[in-house]
Design an enzyme around this catalytic site. Sequence first.
Site, mmCIF file in Angstrom:
data_model
loop_
_atom_site.group_PDB
_atom_site.id
_atom_site.type_symbol
_atom_site.label_atom_id
_atom_site.label_comp_id
_atom_site.label_asym_id
_atom_site.label_seq_id
_atom_site.Cartn_x
_atom_site.Cartn_y
_atom_site.Cartn_z
ATOM 1 N N HIS A 1 68.904 63.938 25.728
ATOM 2 C CA HIS A 1 69.587 64.628 26.817
ATOM 3 C C HIS A 1 70.273 63.600 27.729
ATOM 4 O O HIS A 1 69.945 62.416 27.719
ATOM 5 C CB HIS A 1 68.551 65.454 27.595
ATOM 6 C CG HIS A 1 69.071 66.075 28.837
ATOM 7 N ND1 HIS A 1 68.863 65.528 30.087
ATOM 8 C CD2 HIS A 1 69.810 67.187 29.038
ATOM 9 C CE1 HIS A 1 69.455 66.286 30.998
ATOM 10 N NE2 HIS A 1 70.030 67.290 30.381
ATOM 11 N N VAL B 1 70.085 62.467 30.691
ATOM 12 C CA VAL B 1 69.401 61.521 31.586
ATOM 13 C C VAL B 1 68.420 60.590 30.855
ATOM 14 O O VAL B 1 67.755 59.782 31.481
ATOM 15 C CB VAL B 1 68.625 62.257 32.721
ATOM 16 C CG1 VAL B 1 69.563 63.089 33.566
ATOM 17 C CG2 VAL B 1 67.489 63.111 32.152
ATOM 18 N N LYS B 2 68.348 60.698 29.534
ATOM 19 C CA LYS B 2 67.326 59.936 28.807
ATOM 20 C C LYS B 2 67.752 58.486 28.539
ATOM 21 O O LYS B 2 68.912 58.128 28.669
ATOM 22 C CB LYS B 2 66.982 60.646 27.491
ATOM 23 C CG LYS B 2 66.389 62.048 27.673
ATOM 24 C CD LYS B 2 65.107 62.021 28.477
ATOM 25 C CE LYS B 2 64.361 63.346 28.504
ATOM 26 N NZ LYS B 2 64.971 64.384 29.321
ATOM 27 N N ASN B 3 66.760 57.663 28.122
ATOM 28 C CA ASN B 3 67.001 56.235 27.836
ATOM 29 C C ASN B 3 68.157 56.025 26.862
ATOM 30 O O ASN B 3 68.924 55.089 26.983
ATOM 31 C CB ASN B 3 65.754 55.598 27.218
ATOM 32 C CG ASN B 3 64.685 55.310 28.254
ATOM 33 O OD1 ASN B 3 64.686 55.898 29.325
ATOM 34 N ND2 ASN B 3 63.775 54.406 27.933
ATOM 35 N N ILE B 4 68.191 56.868 25.842
ATOM 36 C CA ILE B 4 69.333 56.912 24.910
ATOM 37 C C ILE B 4 69.832 58.340 24.952
ATOM 38 O O ILE B 4 69.042 59.277 24.858
ATOM 39 C CB ILE B 4 68.902 56.537 23.480
ATOM 40 C CG1 ILE B 4 68.521 55.051 23.411
ATOM 41 C CG2 ILE B 4 70.007 56.844 22.468
ATOM 42 C CD1 ILE B 4 67.835 54.649 22.128
#
Length: 418
Positions: free
Chosen positions: A195, A197-200
């Site tokens: 998603h 906002v995630k790290n990737i």
Amino acid sequence: MHHISFSPPFIDQNVINEVIDTLKSGWITSGPKVKELEAEVIRLTKSKSAICVNSWTSGALMMLKWFGIKEGDEVIIPAYSYCATALCVLHCGATPVMVDISDDLTIDPQRIKEAITPRTKAVIAVDIAGWPCDYNAIKALLKSPKVRSLFVAESEKQIKLGRILLVSDAAHSIGANYMGHSAAICSDITIFSFHAVKNITTAEGGCICLNLPTYFNHEEEYNFLKIFSLNGQNKDAYTKSKGGNWKYDILCKGLKINMPDICAAIGLAQIRQYKRSLLPARKTIALKYCEHLSGFDWFIPPTLKDHSRETSYHIFPLRIKNITEAQRDQIIEEMVSLGIIVNVHFIPMPMLSFFKKSGYNIANYPNSYKQYACEISLPIYPNLTDEDTDYIIDAVINVVQSQLKNTKLQELAVIQHH
């Protein structure tokens, strides 16, 4: 006036080039970029296979259906998680059995033990903020003769596995470590979120990693799940586009949850620089926050690393000792007024209207409430500058100290009044 976002996506020239390459290729839905991203996930996690899908939620729904979870079944989950952890269970017609968490915010293995019944088909363990669950304790429990003897296998996959399925909700934890290895290989099935906002990120998306026992054929499972994620169709659009391949068949009651190449391109450019630069940048910020806040007795340091685990530094969960939910909310308001966007992970599910109406009561999950009431998630992402983090640290210290001072003064006034 500063304006510091909570978690903007990491978009550099590599990402832009990869997306442009996809657009110019004339192929934007599931195709070669998705395959490349799956290969990169395998490279990063050492999983046996990886299937990219359009979200964590749909991936979890598909895997529960793959395991044959249906009405009357129970799936144990923590009360302290995002709603998707429960919704994927509900969409199968099954019952989410919520249990409380440990102080490190992850599901409490002892509570899992107490919740297991002959109707339990799976446990979804949630890695919070990037911190892996106590997988050795959970696996030992699920593989114990007593728990195995309770398991009632009702589908082909359940008979094959012969025990409760362990699913890792690793929406936060790509890149986390457990016992010197990728945390992704600790469960039968690990699901990442990509998603925004995630790290990737792939804007929206997710990836399922399979690490089932060796008596499962991972290649066969991968091929089946690719079909399952494409309406049960035995040929994807890319294969059909190669000419003379127009004939297809529908092999199962599938879902339509495939990831398109245009999304995979974003994640592909990010994952290639993840271990080298993106993850270390997050770690640097987390360590800086801890270093500057550890001198204050109100600061509860998050667990970032111990003898067996290391987080993926996805979220920095600032927790403040002995404050109320109302005080926490006041601190957040003041942080926002200083131009710092913060968040809370998570509002426990029993506090949300839908789950309340379904009969869940937060009073049954005291630790989930206690941790939620004092938690504030601070910005942590690669493009934060030193100046940004200095500003955030100063703001946290000033706002929290002032809030605690006001509370003390109010308490004194009450005592004097009496």
